[in-house]
Write an enzyme that holds these catalytic residues in place. Structure first.
Site, PDB file in Angstrom:
ATOM      1  N   THR A 185       0.848  -0.982  -0.173  1.00 47.41           N
ATOM      2  CA  THR A 185      -0.213   0.131  -0.095  1.00 47.41           C
ATOM      3  C   THR A 185       0.693   1.352  -0.001  1.00 47.41           C
ATOM      4  O   THR A 185       2.573   0.985   0.364  1.00 47.41           O
ATOM      5  CB  THR A 185      -0.886   0.133   1.349  1.00 47.41           C
ATOM      6  OG1 THR A 185      -1.763  -1.335   1.623  1.00 47.41           O
ATOM      7  CG2 THR A 185      -1.554   1.606   1.272  1.00 47.41           C
ATOM      8  N   ASP A 216      -7.981  -3.533   3.416  1.00 43.87           N
ATOM      9  CA  ASP A 216      -8.427  -2.346   4.359  1.00 43.87           C
ATOM     10  C   ASP A 216      -8.136  -1.140   3.721  1.00 43.87           C
ATOM     11  O   ASP A 216      -8.691  -0.113   4.175  1.00 43.87           O
ATOM     12  CB  ASP A 216      -7.197  -2.200   5.411  1.00 43.87           C
ATOM     13  CG  ASP A 216      -6.203  -1.800   5.394  1.00 43.87           C
ATOM     14  OD1 ASP A 216      -5.321  -3.205   4.430  1.00 43.87           O
ATOM     15  OD2 ASP A 216      -5.808  -0.789   5.352  1.00 43.87           O
ATOM     16  N   GLY A 239      -3.743  -6.411   5.921  1.00 41.63           N
ATOM     17  CA  GLY A 239      -5.223  -5.262   5.698  1.00 41.63           C
ATOM     18  C   GLY A 239      -6.462  -6.487   6.886  1.00 41.63           C
ATOM     19  O   GLY A 239      -7.107  -5.339   7.860  1.00 41.63           O
TER      20      GLY A 239
END
Length: 325
Positions: A185, A216, A239
């Site tokens: 991410t 997430d 996540g």
């Protein structure tokens, strides 16, 4: 302390400052000029090119919202980054699916999940926020909306990613590797010259995930959350663990109740540790930024880092504090 409360509590509302301020007066001047801490851009991991892009825009007077979008777009287009956007590692069926969200200073938000064939999902998320009454669009609906908004379809599975996927198919073993496969991410926070905060998060998710998995990153409150009166936070790592704790929302609420960004990030990580007996098997990491331009970061395992841009200078690969440091 809010500026009006500071002046009220010191009993000097309406009083003039002398030409040669006392030490006490200088304290007041500092309180009234907190914008000296602005602008700031900070992002998960060592995404220095992304923070430089956002930071330069902020320095030139661009809004936090524009800056955070353009900042994360750098990594969405980076073919060497196999965890975000174009060139991202596919799921176990060979599909590159991307997720993203964005949040503006006014509290509005937009997100897309399980989106295919669009290089910049963060920009589609912004269109969802600004052009629809919704917060999140998914799958085919998100793709149809993107095309209607003028985005062009693109094959996101590069030769390198396809080769790596086919090698994985020979064994089909799935085991997250701390700070490597969990490095999935870019989450970014920007604080502009007006003191407004915006945030964005974008990813292609865990490598070789089950088809349909969403983590997430695009979930407001989990991978990202902000309150323009308080500050913001972004998360990375496993996540599923961040989703279960609604970690970014938790951090902002802890800051609202007086914790520093550093204290709030640590407490969010500790919440996960206290409820997940297998926490040694995965990484969870957060970065937070408050309205004063203060940054905090904490993670479970050593190895997580973040990059920032402040006062015209970019600093990359700053190591986060971690459990049992």
């Amino acid at each position: 302390m809010k500026r009006r409360n500071f002046i009220k509590n010191t009993g000097i509302a309406g009083a003039g400052l002398s030409a040669t301020p006392s030490l006490f007066s200088k304290t007041i001047l500092n309180e009234l000029n907190m914008t000296q801490q602005y602008p700031v851009a900070v992002a998960t991991w060592n995404f220095q090119n992304a923070t430089k892009m956002a930071g330069k825009m902020l320095e030139n007077g661009k809004s936090a919202l524009d800056s955070v979008e353009k900042g994360v777009m750098v990594e969405e287009a980076n073919l060497k980054n196999t965890t975000v956007g174009n060139g991202g590692a596919p799921d176990r069926d060979g599909n590159v699916t991307v997720d993203a969200c964005i949040m503006s200073p006014d509290g509005d938000a937009g997100a897309v999940v399980y989106l295919k064939e669009i290089e910049h999902p963060v920009s589609v998320a912004r269109k969802v926020m600004e052009e629809t009454p919704h917060v999140m669009l998914a799958g085919e609906g998100a793709l149809q909306f993107a095309i209607q908004q003028g985005f062009q379809k693109k094959n996101l599975l590069t030769e390198d990613s396809e080769k790596a996927w086919k090698e994985w198919l020979e064994h089909k073993e799935y085991k997250p590797i701390i700070n490597i496969e969990n490095h999935d991410t870019i989450g970014m926070l920007c604080l502009d010259k007006k003191g407004d905060i915006a945030a964005a998060c974008t990813t292609s998710g865990l490598s070789y995930k089950i088809n349909g998995r969403v983590g997430d990153s695009p979930l407001i409150g989990a991978g990202l959350f902000l309150d323009n009166e308080v500050g913001g936070a972004v998360g990375t790592g496993m996540g599923e663990a961040i989703m279960k704790s609604v970690g970014s929302f938790l951090i902002v609420e802890l800051m609202r109740n007086g914790m520093s960004p550093q204290e709030a990030c640590k407490e969010a990580v500790m919440r996960t540790i206290r409820t997940a007996p297998n926490y040694k098997d995965f990484q969870v990491a957060y970065v937070a930024l408050n309205k004063q331009g203060e940054i905090g970061s904490y993670c479970i395992h050593k190895g997580f880092s973040y990059a920032k841009f402040h006062k015209g200078e970019s600093t990359d690969n700053l190591s986060a504090s971690y459990l049992n440091e």
